[in-house]
Design an enzyme around this catalytic site. Structure first.
Site, PDB file in Angstrom:
ATOM      1  CE1 TYR A 158     -35.723  11.579 -42.125  1.00  0.00           C
ATOM      2  CE2 TYR A 158     -35.352  13.059 -44.601  1.00  0.00           C
ATOM      3  CZ  TYR A 158     -35.541  11.851 -43.881  1.00  0.00           C
ATOM      4  OH  TYR A 158     -34.150  11.667 -43.644  1.00  0.00           O
ATOM      5  CG  HIS A 208     -34.678  15.986 -41.526  1.00  0.00           C
ATOM      6  ND1 HIS A 208     -35.005  17.521 -42.160  1.00  0.00           N
ATOM      7  CD2 HIS A 208     -34.181  15.531 -41.888  1.00  0.00           C
ATOM      8  CE1 HIS A 208     -33.543  17.006 -43.442  1.00  0.00           C
ATOM      9  NE2 HIS A 208     -33.638  15.795 -42.916  1.00  0.00           N
TER      10      HIS A 208
END
Ligand code: MG
Length: 400
Positions: A158, A208
């Protein structure tokens, strides 16, 4: 069973895959009649355990386990202050366990209680990650060979991985990432994947919450030519008004919700049709009772479900997800983290993955059990992972 009562409620902590899990067991005065629910909040497992053992147990012992709705409603407000992740997870453990008990009493799987199967199995996606586009493409091909049709593609985890060589002196420790480098890299990744692999596979991507809202908007527009199945958590829950602009300016399908706790967070997004997939973590909102209502609310607005299914959901929670998947006409996709052998040993009756679909075993209730002796062999470490302290190149702390 006229005199059926809850006899005991307790949290069981175990980490068979190295991730702290919390499962709640609700026992009744009927011998052998008990239920299990997922209450996993892995970063605060001991707090959930206290909420279950010290607060919910005394509140629930002696009550009728058949009254699921009344127990859900009263457990939510019995603390007066409500809708926080610790208490919601604790309530979820009880709520799923009560659905498990009701299914066992009816001698039916829980999906039958929800109206019966809309499909035989739930299509799932898995997560392909690599340090460069060619490595991601190799992982995608491996998943395709296993029969998967939906694959979430990340590059460097992420927020991506890029060398951070501009930290100020004395910068604090943490998981550093460069938001600009990440944002530039993702259209390049999907351009490469579509070029090498084509369009006969569905790709997903998780931002994210790593970008500022306007950069996330730019990314959603830049990804349009690559026809994503969905773009996940493009914006943080604190920025939900930005979904109106995102919707007006981009046709990339949007999935949102894994951090949501309560209906005020999804009401506007659903009723204004600003998202395409609702993606809550079912234990985080309080269990199957609120999740089923949310699924039906979304159905009215043409929004599909994509329940959060990472490694920090117990196999009991994964089973609960799939029961709802099978019974919801507006099911979209199920995230599937994969269940390792130790998890399958501790939790007999796990859902089974075959060629891109997850199947239930059709036993009464949730169809899953826990071997408490084996669970005790995998104690929780109670350590919060480093990625939860995420920093920009200048050391500023941002959402993980
Ligand atoms: Mg996510």
């Amino acid at each position: 069973m006229n005199n059926l009562k809850i006899k005991d409620v307790r949290a069981i902590l175990t980490a068979p895959a190295g991730i702290d899990l919390v499962v709640v067991k609700v026992e009744t005065n009927e011998p052998e009649l008990y239920g299990l629910g997922c209450a996993t909040f892995t970063q605060r497992a001991l707090a959930v355990q206290t909420a279950v053992d010290s607060y919910l147990k005394p509140f629930l012992v002696g009550k009728d386990p058949r009254r699921i709705e009344d127990i859900f409603q009263s457990s939510m407000v019995n603390s007066y202050w409500r809708n926080g992740p610790v208490l919601n997870n604790a309530i979820s453990g009880v709520d799923m366990a009560l659905w498990d008990i009701k299914g066992k009493m009816a001698n039916m799987p829980v999906y039958e209680l929800f109206g019966g199967k809309c499909r035989e199995a739930a299509a799932i996606y898995r997560h392909a990650d690599g340090s460069e586009p060619a490595e991601v493409a190799e992982k995608v091909k491996e998943f395709q060979e296993q029969g998967l049709h939906y694959i979430r593609c990340q590059m460097g985890g992420y927020g991506g991985r890029s060398a951070i060589n501009r930290k100020p002196e004395g910068a604090l420790p943490g998981a550093y990432f460069d938001a600009d480098a990440y944002e530039r890299s993702i259209p390049i990744l999907f351009s490469y994947l579509r070029d090498k692999i084509g369009y006969e596979v569905e790709f997903l991507h998780d931002v994210h919450e790593r970008l500022t809202p306007v950069r996330a908007l730019g990314l959603a527009k830049a990804l349009e030519p690559y026809r994503l199945f969905f773009l996940e958590d493009a914006l943080a829950p604190e920025q939900i008004e930005w979904f109106r602009l995102l919707r007006q300016q981009s046709a990339t399908p949007i999935a949102m919700g894994e951090l949501f706790n309560n209906p005020n967070e999804w009401k506007m997004l659903v009723s204004e049709q600003l998202i395409d997939f609702i993606r809550v973590h079912i234990s985080q909102i309080g269990g199957l009772t609120p999740a089923r209502k949310l699924a039906i609310f979304c159905e009215t607005y043409g929004i599909r479900t994509a329940w959060h299914g990472p490694g920090d959901v117990s196999p009991v929670g994964h089973a609960a997800n799939v029961h709802l998947d099978l019974a919801s006409p507006n099911f979209g996709i199920q995230e599937w983290a994969g269940l390792s052998e130790p998890l399958q040993e501790v939790f007999p009756g796990c859902p089974e993955l075959k060629k891109g679909y997850v199947y239930l075993n059709d036993q009464p209730g949730l169809g899953i059990d826990i071997d408490e002796k084996k669970a005790a062999k995998y104690p929780c470490a109670n350590k919060v992972p480093e990625w939860t302290v995420t920093r920009l190149p200048d050391g500023t702390l941002v959402r993980p």
